[in-house]
Each structure stands twice: as structure tokens, then as C-alpha cells.
Design an enzyme around this catalytic site. Structure first.
Site, mmCIF file in Angstrom:
data_model
loop_
_atom_site.group_PDB
_atom_site.id
_atom_site.type_symbol
_atom_site.label_atom_id
_atom_site.label_comp_id
_atom_site.label_asym_id
_atom_site.label_seq_id
_atom_site.Cartn_x
_atom_site.Cartn_y
_atom_site.Cartn_z
ATOM 1 N N HIS A 306 0.820 -1.169 -0.108
ATOM 2 C CA HIS A 306 -0.063 -0.092 -0.150
ATOM 3 C C HIS A 306 0.911 1.341 0.063
ATOM 4 C CE1 HIS A 306 -2.992 2.795 1.275
ATOM 5 N NE2 HIS A 306 -4.053 2.146 0.842
ATOM 6 N N ASP A 363 -7.909 -3.554 -0.966
ATOM 7 C CA ASP A 363 -8.379 -3.847 -2.398
ATOM 8 C C ASP A 363 -8.504 -5.116 -2.722
ATOM 9 O OD1 ASP A 363 -8.710 -0.948 -2.739
ATOM 10 O OD2 ASP A 363 -6.561 -0.838 -2.759
#
Length: 425
Positions: A306, A363
Site C-alpha cells: 500500500h 483492495d
């Protein structure tokens, strides 16, 4: 004694105050820099620039911490529901039982969307991307609600919040119904907010529909995890547009457009597109893991690591459990999801990924859940927008209440100097 930072330019020294946040974050306050020195800072992407002070969300990427109004994301996901968290983000404190009940009642008052909105959605082809349709419909709500909100009037602001929460959920699901050629559904005031989402999306007039409670719980958690994430691209867009005193619907429409990009809200869509590519090319996850490690190969393993979280994504640890429960409950037999599970297992054991903290992020797991529910890939970012809505509202409200100035970044001009005008021969 308060700390200061000193900048020396051409032998002249200038001092600027250092401000400290409630979690000991420090920032050099340079709002008088240009006035005092004639010089500005250059920070592409604003990676080192704070645009505001905020009481809404605290994020520590190094330690994997995410808190809304001081409450850990772990506690909120376990103990609260989405509307409770929405109220917390927008109004600053958790609602009492009576306040929460009234909040839901008041949202229901505004869930009916003007029938003329159907004419707008009818103008789009079925092939239009749902995010483009959602941005247009959100902006169009301004035409049906032309009165600007007085943010200093608590009653007006509360009504605007309830209206936005009620109508946005409906028009978001309409983008899916349009793409499928299904009749548009209406909110059922006898059911909860997340259960209504499932009805609005999937209920057909030809048969009864009842959503699985485990699915509802997983979606509730997903919406909570997506509800706010500090000054990201779409949130800062909402604040920037709102700083011109543009209305709430217009500002949120801008946020929808910002969220659409594959580097932001489109990331979970990119995960599924990657999994589909792997499946199409034979499903060899080991080969794609090797490609991801090869610096000369342009392939990127989407949904791992991330930009902000440098250790782990705290949201991923929460939703991983929910994803497993959804897959087990629905008994989905899908080769794409089987590939996802293989990649997850390999990355969690592979020293290359572990040493670089490239763990599955939110995600990755949200894409798996949406796929299992039969939600099309191009609807994934719409799902993100539904969850992010209360954060956008909270940030817009805070920006207006703080009377922040209109956003107006500076630039360093690198173009041509003054030239005489001569028409080319």
C-alpha cells in the site's frame, strides 16, 4: 518554549512555527512563507504538504494504525455498524441509541429520488461506465436541490447529510441496474441501510429476494473500512471543490470522479482484471509471482502492499476473515477466486514479499468479496464510493465550518520567456 524552523535565503534567516498534532505529528507552518520571502515550496503530489488540520481520521502508515475520531478501526468494524460510523465521522461523536434510530428514520425520509432523474439515466448507453453515470447523477441532484446549505445552521446541515446519505445509495445502485437492463428499484423503509443496498442491487420483480445475513455483515464491514482515509486524492478533491463554496452534491460528484482513477478507487477493479489475465493465460500463479519479482518485467502484482501503509494494512486483516466467511457461506466455485487464494497464500509465505511488507491489502479482499457476490468488475469503484460517502461529507463539513480559504496552489513556471508575436510564414 515552542519549536521553530529556520530557513536561510541569501544570508537572511526566517523563522516559522512548528505545530504539533494530538498524535505528536509535527508540521512547519509556512503560510506566511511567500509574503516574507517571495519564495514558494515545490512539492509535486503534495507528499510533504499538509493542506489542513483535521479532527476526523488519524493514520500512521509505519505502524499500520487507522482511527476514526479516536476509535480504532478494529473496534469500529467489530462493534459498530455503518450508519453508526457514518454518524461518528460526520458529527464527531458516536450516536446514542435514540440518535442512531432517528438518524436512520431521517435518512429514510430522503430516499425517494425524483422521477425526472430517470430521464437523465435513460440518456446513457448501457455500456457507460457506472462511475461516469454516478458522477453525473450526483451532480444532477444539485438541480433538484438548488438551495445551498447553510453550514452554520445545524438543522439545515443535518437535513443535507440525511438527504445525501439517502439518495446517493439509491442512485449508486441504479448505475448497476442500468447496465444490466433491469428496472430501477426503490428503497424499502422497513429494512436497514446495507440490507437495502442488496435489495436495490439484486431484487427482481419476478421473484422474492432475501439477502444472506453473513453477506450483509461483510458489506457493512467493508463500507466501514472504506468510510474515510485522511487526505487522499478524492477526499482532498472534495475539500478543494467545496472550498470555492460549491454545494455538497457538486463537491461529492468531483470526489466520485477523482475516485474513479485506477491509482485510487479503481485499485480493486485492477485486482480482478489482473486475476482474469492470469486465468486467461493458464492460471500459473508461480509464473506471475516470478514476474512480479523481476525488476525488468512491467507486470505489477495488484492488491499487494500500500502507498501509505509501510507494514500492513489494518483494514485487510479485518476483511480477510469476512472474505473467507462469504466464500464459505456462498460455496462459490470460481477459478478466478481460486487463483486469488493461491496468490494470497504464496505471498504470505514468500520471503521476497514478506521482507518488503507486500501483504494483501483491502483492495485485494474487497475485490474477492464483490466477485463472489456477482458484482461486475466495473461496479467495484461504485462500491468504494458508497463506503467513502460519509467521509466525504465529514471532510466537506469540517472544511466549511473551519472557514478554510479557497484552495489555490502555486506553481513554478518553466515555459518560454516573453516573445514578440509573429505569424508563422
Amino acid at each position: 518554549m515552542s519549536k521553530t524552523a529556520t530557513i536561510e535565503i541569501d544570508g537572511k534567516r526566517y523563522e516559522f512555527p512548528i505545530i504539533k498534532g494530538s498524535e505528536n505529528e509535527e508540521a512547519i507552518d509556512i503560510k506566511k512563507l511567500r509574503d516574507l520571502t517571495g519564495i514558494i515550496t515545490l512539492d509535486p503530489g503534495y507528499k510533504n504538504s499538509g493542506s489542513c488540520t483535521s479532527k476526523i481520521t488519524f493514520l500512521d502508515g509505519e505502524l499500520g494504525i487507522l482511527r476514526y475520531r479516536g476509535y480504532s478501526i478494529e473496534d469500529l468494524a467489530e462493534k459498530a455498524d455503518f450508519l453508526e460510523v457514518s454518524f461518528l465521522l460526520i458529527f464527531g461523536e458516536l450516536p446514542t441509541a435514540a440518535q442512531l434510530e432517528q438518524f436512520e428514520v431521517d435518512i429514510r425520509k430522503y430516499t425517494l429520488v425524483n422521477e425526472e432523474m430517470k430521464s437523465i439515466i435513460d440518456g446513457f448507453p448501457r455500456t457507460a461506465h457506472p462511475m461516469g453515470v454516478l458522477a453525473a447523477l450526483t451532480s444532477a441532484l444539485t438541480a433538484f436541490n438548488p438551495k445551498s446549505v447553510n453550514v452554520d445552521n445545524d438543522k439545515e446541515m443535518y437535513q443535507a447529510v440525511c438527504k445525501t446519505m439517502g439518495k446517493f445509495l439509491v442512485i449508486a445502485t441504479w448505475t448497476y441496474r442500468k447496465s444490466m437492463g433491469y428496472p430501477l428499484n426503490y428503497y424499502d423503509n422497513t429494512k436497514g441501510y446495507v440490507e437495502n443496498f442488496m435489495d436495490l442491487m439484486f431484487k427482481l420483480p419476478t421473484e422474492p429476494y432475501k439477502a444472506n445475513p453473513i453477506v450483509i455483515d461483510a458489506l457493512d464491514k467493508l463500507f466501514i473500512l472504506h468510510a474515510d482515509h485522511e487526505q487522499n486524492c478524492s477526499t482532498s478533491t472534495v475539500r478543494m471543490v467545496g472550498s470555492s463554496h460549491a454545494g455538497l452534491f457538486a463537491s461529492i460528484s468531483a470526489g466520485v470522479s477523482a475516485l474513479w482513477g485506477p491509482l485510487h478507487g479503481g485499485a480493486n477493479q485492477a485486482v480482478l482484471e489482473m486475476l482474469e489475465e492470469i486465468h486467461k493465460n493458464g492460471g500459473d500463479t508461480d509464473a506471475y509471482m516470478a514476474k512480479a519479482k523481476d525488476k525488468e518485467d512491467p507486470f505489477r502484482l495488484m492488491g499487494f502492499g500500500h502507498r501509505v501503509y509501510k507494514s500492513f494494512d489494518p483494514r485487510a486483516q479485518i476483511i480477510k476473515k469476512a472474505a473467507n466467511e462469504v466464500l464459505e457461506t456462498l460455496g462459490v466455485d470460481d477459478p478466478i477466486l481460486a487463483i486469488a487464494k493461491k496468490l494470497e497464500a504464496a505471498a504470505l509465505e514468500d520471503e521476497y514479499f514478506k521482507s518488503r511488507n507486500l501483504y494483501p491489502n483491502v483492495d485485494f479482499y474487497s475485490g474477492i468479496i464483490y466477485r463472489a457476490l456477482g458484482i461486475p468488475t466495473d461496479m467495484f469503484t461504485v462500491m468504494f464510493a458508497i463506503g467513502r460517502l460519509p467521509g466525504w461529507i465529514a471532510q466537506w463539513k469540517e472544511m466549511r465550518e473551519n472557514k478554510e480559504p479557497i484552495g489555490r496552489p502555486r506553481q513554478v513556471y518553466t515555459g518560454a520567456n516573453l516573445r514578440d508575436f509573429k505569424k508563422p510564414e
